[in-house]
Design a protein around this motif. Structure first.
Motif, PDB file in Angstrom:
ATOM      1  N   MET A   1     -15.118  12.863  -8.126  1.00 18.36           N
ATOM      2  CA  MET A   1     -15.618  12.021  -9.213  1.00 18.36           C
ATOM      3  C   MET A   1     -15.059  12.537 -10.539  1.00 18.36           C
ATOM      4  O   MET A   1     -15.085  13.742 -10.817  1.00 18.36           O
ATOM      5  N   VAL A   2     -14.558  11.628 -11.359  1.00 20.22           N
ATOM      6  CA  VAL A   2     -13.849  12.002 -12.577  1.00 20.22           C
ATOM      7  C   VAL A   2     -14.726  12.812 -13.534  1.00 20.22           C
ATOM      8  O   VAL A   2     -14.272  13.781 -14.148  1.00 20.22           O
ATOM      9  N   LEU A   3     -15.998  12.454 -13.656  1.00 18.98           N
ATOM     10  CA  LEU A   3     -16.880  13.116 -14.614  1.00 18.98           C
ATOM     11  C   LEU A   3     -17.061  14.602 -14.311  1.00 18.98           C
ATOM     12  O   LEU A   3     -17.316  15.395 -15.225  1.00 18.98           O
ATOM     13  N   TRP A   4     -16.917  14.985 -13.042  1.00 21.49           N
ATOM     14  CA  TRP A   4     -17.091  16.393 -12.686  1.00 21.49           C
ATOM     15  C   TRP A   4     -15.985  17.268 -13.264  1.00 21.49           C
ATOM     16  O   TRP A   4     -16.154  18.480 -13.392  1.00 21.49           O
ATOM     17  N   THR A   5     -14.838  16.668 -13.603  1.00 24.81           N
ATOM     18  CA  THR A   5     -13.754  17.460 -14.188  1.00 24.81           C
ATOM     19  C   THR A   5     -14.124  18.004 -15.564  1.00 24.81           C
ATOM     20  O   THR A   5     -13.509  18.957 -16.050  1.00 24.81           O
ATOM     21  N   ILE A   6     -15.134  17.387 -16.177  1.00 24.23           N
ATOM     22  CA  ILE A   6     -15.595  17.863 -17.487  1.00 24.23           C
ATOM     23  C   ILE A   6     -16.190  19.259 -17.370  1.00 24.23           C
ATOM     24  O   ILE A   6     -16.148  20.047 -18.322  1.00 24.23           O
ATOM     25  N   PHE A   7     -16.704  19.593 -16.181  1.00 13.99           N
ATOM     26  CA  PHE A   7     -17.425  20.865 -16.017  1.00 13.99           C
ATOM     27  C   PHE A   7     -16.528  22.089 -16.226  1.00 13.99           C
ATOM     28  O   PHE A   7     -16.845  22.945 -17.067  1.00 13.99           O
ATOM     29  N   PRO A   8     -15.405  22.234 -15.499  1.00 20.68           N
ATOM     30  CA  PRO A   8     -14.549  23.404 -15.766  1.00 20.68           C
ATOM     31  C   PRO A   8     -13.948  23.397 -17.166  1.00 20.68           C
ATOM     32  O   PRO A   8     -13.712  24.464 -17.747  1.00 20.68           O
ATOM     33  N   VAL A   9     -13.719  22.201 -17.712  1.00 19.95           N
ATOM     34  CA  VAL A   9     -13.222  22.113 -19.094  1.00 19.95           C
ATOM     35  C   VAL A   9     -14.277  22.654 -20.055  1.00 19.95           C
ATOM     36  O   VAL A   9     -13.964  23.424 -20.979  1.00 19.95           O
ATOM     37  N   SER A  10     -15.539  22.278 -19.845  1.00 20.86           N
ATOM     38  CA  SER A  10     -16.635  22.756 -20.697  1.00 20.86           C
ATOM     39  C   SER A  10     -16.785  24.266 -20.606  1.00 20.86           C
ATOM     40  O   SER A  10     -16.976  24.946 -21.618  1.00 20.86           O
TER      41      SER A  10
ATOM     42  N   PHE B   1      -7.590  30.182 -15.548  1.00 26.93           N
ATOM     43  CA  PHE B   1      -7.901  30.173 -14.114  1.00 26.93           C
ATOM     44  C   PHE B   1      -9.009  29.163 -13.820  1.00 26.93           C
ATOM     45  O   PHE B   1      -8.906  28.359 -12.886  1.00 26.93           O
ATOM     46  N   GLU B   2     -10.062  29.210 -14.626  1.00 28.90           N
ATOM     47  CA  GLU B   2     -11.172  28.262 -14.452  1.00 28.90           C
ATOM     48  C   GLU B   2     -10.728  26.828 -14.716  1.00 28.90           C
ATOM     49  O   GLU B   2     -11.139  25.891 -14.014  1.00 28.90           O
ATOM     50  N   LEU B   3      -9.865  26.666 -15.715  1.00 24.53           N
ATOM     51  CA  LEU B   3      -9.399  25.330 -16.081  1.00 24.53           C
ATOM     52  C   LEU B   3      -8.588  24.688 -14.952  1.00 24.53           C
ATOM     53  O   LEU B   3      -8.603  23.461 -14.797  1.00 24.53           O
ATOM     54  N   SER B   4      -7.921  25.506 -14.147  1.00 26.69           N
ATOM     55  CA  SER B   4      -7.136  24.966 -13.039  1.00 26.69           C
ATOM     56  C   SER B   4      -8.005  24.287 -11.989  1.00 26.69           C
ATOM     57  O   SER B   4      -7.506  23.492 -11.179  1.00 26.69           O
ATOM     58  N   PHE B   5      -9.308  24.574 -12.008  1.00 31.48           N
ATOM     59  CA  PHE B   5     -10.215  23.967 -11.026  1.00 31.48           C
ATOM     60  C   PHE B   5     -10.646  22.556 -11.425  1.00 31.48           C
ATOM     61  O   PHE B   5     -11.477  21.944 -10.748  1.00 31.48           O
ATOM     62  N   MET B   6     -10.078  22.061 -12.515  1.00 31.96           N
ATOM     63  CA  MET B   6     -10.240  20.644 -12.825  1.00 31.96           C
ATOM     64  C   MET B   6      -9.798  19.780 -11.639  1.00 31.96           C
ATOM     65  O   MET B   6     -10.393  18.737 -11.352  1.00 31.96           O
ATOM     66  N   VAL B   7      -8.757  20.237 -10.950  1.00 27.09           N
ATOM     67  CA  VAL B   7      -8.213  19.475  -9.821  1.00 27.09           C
ATOM     68  C   VAL B   7      -9.240  19.387  -8.698  1.00 27.09           C
ATOM     69  O   VAL B   7      -9.497  18.304  -8.150  1.00 27.09           O
ATOM     70  N   GLU B   8      -9.857  20.530  -8.338  1.00 24.80           N
ATOM     71  CA  GLU B   8     -10.883  20.515  -7.289  1.00 24.80           C
ATOM     72  C   GLU B   8     -12.079  19.665  -7.692  1.00 24.80           C
ATOM     73  O   GLU B   8     -12.625  18.926  -6.869  1.00 24.80           O
TER      74      GLU B   8
END
Length: 248
Positions: free
Chosen positions: A1-10, A214-221
């Motif tokens: 789900m696209v909205l979950w990508t906000i989490f590692p960015v935050s 490193f955390e930001l790369s988990f936007m993909v997951e």
């Protein structure tokens, strides 16, 4: 789900903006020396606390007022978001590749301990509770090294996104940097000469930036993450309880 990508960015943004804002306030108030000044003679020595500046580590940037309040708020928010990050990633692995549950659970343990260590460091001002602060920080740095190693190993073993051929080499490099810089930082932090202390501060900021990437790369997951994975993880735990009671 696209909205979950906000989490590692935050998570990355809170850490990045928060720590650099704390440093900016501390530097503006002349509480820490400049990161670009390698030869200052104005740094605080031994019990000297006035008319001098501290070595510009992340910790020392949060000693004085008013930046200490922002420092505590940043570390608390970052610790909480990192704790959720660990749980969510574990739920994702358990949903897609339960065969690697032991590896994922080990990573979860290190991640939780790292978050608790950071929380302790953020709430114990190094100017007054130095032992507890540095103990929490050391625990957090150590556990983050193990956590990045385990998450990189999971990236190589588990296909969660289909982009692992790009993510895996990046995370290997990031993990190697995290581990080597942590070792260098630990050695230099124990020195007394300002040059080495300043270099340890640079390494600490490098550790922070590397972990954020490193955390930001988990936007993909997290693009492929969904809330039902969490509910499935909780339901699986509920199913295990009667079995554990029966075995006991």
């Amino acid at each position: 789900m696209v909205l979950w990508t906000i989490f590692p960015v935050s998570l990355s943004l809170v850490s990045f903006l928060g720590t650099w804002s704390v440093y900016g306030l501390a530097f503006a108030n002349r509480h820490v020396c400049s990161l670009s000044d390698w030869g200052t003679n104005n740094y605080c020595k031994e019990n000297q606390t006035t008319e001098c500046c501290l070595v510009p580590t992340i910790s020392s940037s949060g000693i004085g007022a008013p930046e200490n309040s922002l420092f505590t708020a940043t570390i608390n928010a970052g610790s909480f978001l990192f704790l959720l990050f660990c749980i969510f990633h574990h739920a994702h692995v358990m949903e897609k590749h339960a065969c690697h549950s032991m590896l994922s659970r080990s990573a979860l343990v290190f991640g939780v301990v790292a978050a608790l260590g950071a929380f302790a460091a953020g709430n114990c001002n190094p100017g007054y509770l130095a032992l507890l602060h540095y103990l929490g920080a050391a625990l957090s740095f150590l556990c983050i090294c193990f956590y990045t190693v385990l998450l990189t190993a999971l990236t190589g073993k588990c296909v969660l996104t289909g982009y692992e051929k790009f993510l895996y080499p990046f995370r290997i490099a990031s993990t190697v940097v995290q581990t080597l810089v942590t070792i260098c930082y630990t050695i230099l932090f124990a020195q007394e000469e300002y040059y080495y202390l300043h270099l340890s501060a640079i390494f600490e900021w490098m550790l922070s930036a590397n972990l954020e990437l490193f955390e930001l790369s988990f936007m993909v997951e997290f693009w492929f993450f969904s809330s039902f994975m969490l509910s499935n993880l909780l339901s699986r735990r509920e199913e295990e309880k009667p079995l554990m009671l029966t075995m006991s």
